[in-house]
Design a protein around this motif. Structure first.
Motif, PDB file in Angstrom:
ATOM      1  N   SER A 116       0.838  -1.191   0.000  1.00  0.00           N
ATOM      2  CA  SER A 116       0.000   0.000   0.000  1.00  0.00           C
ATOM      3  C   SER A 116       0.875   1.243   0.000  1.00  0.00           C
ATOM      4  CB  SER A 116      -0.898   0.006   1.233  1.00  0.00           C
ATOM      5  OG  SER A 116      -1.635   1.212   1.276  1.00  0.00           O
ATOM      6  N   HIS A 172     -11.831  -9.726 -10.990  1.00  0.00           N
ATOM      7  CA  HIS A 172     -12.290  -9.211  -9.699  1.00  0.00           C
ATOM      8  C   HIS A 172     -13.787  -8.957  -9.806  1.00  0.00           C
ATOM      9  CE1 HIS A 172      -8.041  -8.717  -8.877  1.00  0.00           C
ATOM     10  NE2 HIS A 172      -7.938  -8.095 -10.045  1.00  0.00           N
ATOM     11  N   ASP A 216      -8.075   2.729  -2.992  1.00  0.00           N
ATOM     12  CA  ASP A 216      -6.847   2.128  -2.492  1.00  0.00           C
ATOM     13  C   ASP A 216      -5.775   2.327  -3.558  1.00  0.00           C
ATOM     14  OD1 ASP A 216      -5.228   0.816  -0.727  1.00  0.00           O
ATOM     15  OD2 ASP A 216      -5.988  -1.178  -1.167  1.00  0.00           O
ATOM     16  N   GLU A 250     -15.719  -7.434  -7.417  1.00  0.00           N
ATOM     17  CA  GLU A 250     -16.174  -6.249  -6.697  1.00  0.00           C
ATOM     18  C   GLU A 250     -15.486  -4.957  -7.110  1.00  0.00           C
ATOM     19  OE1 GLU A 250     -18.728  -6.354  -4.523  1.00  0.00           O
ATOM     20  OE2 GLU A 250     -18.896  -8.490  -4.933  1.00  0.00           O
ATOM     21  N   SER A 251     -14.220  -5.024  -7.501  1.00  0.00           N
ATOM     22  CA  SER A 251     -13.422  -3.815  -7.700  1.00  0.00           C
ATOM     23  C   SER A 251     -13.154  -3.497  -9.162  1.00  0.00           C
ATOM     24  CB  SER A 251     -12.072  -3.959  -6.986  1.00  0.00           C
ATOM     25  OG  SER A 251     -12.260  -4.091  -5.603  1.00  0.00           O
ATOM     26  N   LYS A 293      -9.912  -6.571  -2.189  1.00  0.00           N
ATOM     27  CA  LYS A 293      -9.762  -7.494  -1.056  1.00  0.00           C
ATOM     28  C   LYS A 293      -9.152  -8.805  -1.545  1.00  0.00           C
ATOM     29  CE  LYS A 293     -13.840  -5.608   1.154  1.00  0.00           C
ATOM     30  NZ  LYS A 293     -15.262  -5.817   1.356  1.00  0.00           N
ATOM     31  N   ASP A 294      -8.525  -9.519  -0.637  1.00  0.00           N
ATOM     32  CA  ASP A 294      -7.900 -10.795  -0.999  1.00  0.00           C
ATOM     33  C   ASP A 294      -8.871 -11.777  -1.623  1.00  0.00           C
ATOM     34  OD1 ASP A 294      -5.446  -9.930  -0.100  1.00  0.00           O
ATOM     35  OD2 ASP A 294      -5.619 -10.893   1.870  1.00  0.00           O
ATOM     36  N   ASP A 295     -10.126 -11.797  -1.140  1.00  0.00           N
ATOM     37  CA  ASP A 295     -11.092 -12.770  -1.671  1.00  0.00           C
ATOM     38  C   ASP A 295     -11.778 -12.286  -2.950  1.00  0.00           C
ATOM     39  OD1 ASP A 295     -12.703 -10.797  -0.574  1.00  0.00           O
ATOM     40  OD2 ASP A 295     -13.922 -12.174   0.625  1.00  0.00           O
ATOM     41  N   ASP A 296     -11.322 -11.155  -3.511  1.00  0.00           N
ATOM     42  CA  ASP A 296     -11.894 -10.650  -4.760  1.00  0.00           C
ATOM     43  C   ASP A 296     -10.991 -10.954  -5.954  1.00  0.00           C
ATOM     44  OD1 ASP A 296     -13.705  -9.439  -6.456  1.00  0.00           O
ATOM     45  OD2 ASP A 296     -12.916  -7.427  -6.134  1.00  0.00           O
TER      46      ASP A 296
END
Length: 163
Positions: A41, A86, A71, A88-89, A155-158
């Protein structure tokens, strides 16, 4: 902001490869490493402070509020990052370091992967659900770095890999 991609592209267009100073990059111990990629980050760094300053200079209040939910990461491709998407993003990437041994793959609407050689200051726009991947082949001497602007934050799960 109506379109996350539009806001991400505005942010990404405020920076160029020469804006990324390797001395400002967090220590490698702060990086998260996975197969073919590592990332960290940039929130809280002087790079983000300069980016916020540019947004304020533009007097774009909507973009400033949008930035609160974005982010920003530095991503280094260290090998082959297989095709994935992905859910969500939305993501916009700015290539800041690369050589002839680096490439970006985006799957076209019919489902065929299209390989693009990476070039400094290229922008890659990745909508939710778009299948993409990256590769750094053997023989290169320059790291393959991408600035990643994501909304909502990735996120990691995305990260959904193709079977």
């Amino acid at each position: 902001m109506k379109s996350a991609i539009s806001g991400l592209m505005l942010l990404a267009n405020l920076v160029r490869a020469h804006d990324v100073n390797p001395l400002e990059i967090p220590e490698f111990s702060a990086w998260k490493e996975e197969e073919g990629v590592r990332h960290c980050s940039l929130l809280g760094t002087s790079f983000i402070d300069r980016l916020l300053g540019r947004v304020q200079e533009m007097s774009v209040g909507v973009l400033g509020r949008f930035l609160d939910g974005v982010d920003v990461n530095l991503v280094e491709i260290t090998g082959k990052l297989p095709p994935h998407h992905h859910e969500e993003s939305d993501i916009v990437l700015r290539c800041v370091r690369c050589d002839q041994h680096t490439s970006f793959t985006l799957t076209d609407p019919v489902g065929f992967p299209v390989l693009y050689p990476a070039r400094i200051d290229d922008l890659y726009v990745i909508h939710k659900g778009a299948v993409h991947g990256f590769e750094r082949r053997e023989g290169g001497g320059i790291p393959f770095w991408l600035l990643e602007f994501s909304y909502p934050p990735l996120k990691d799960d995305d990260v959904v890999y193709r079977a």
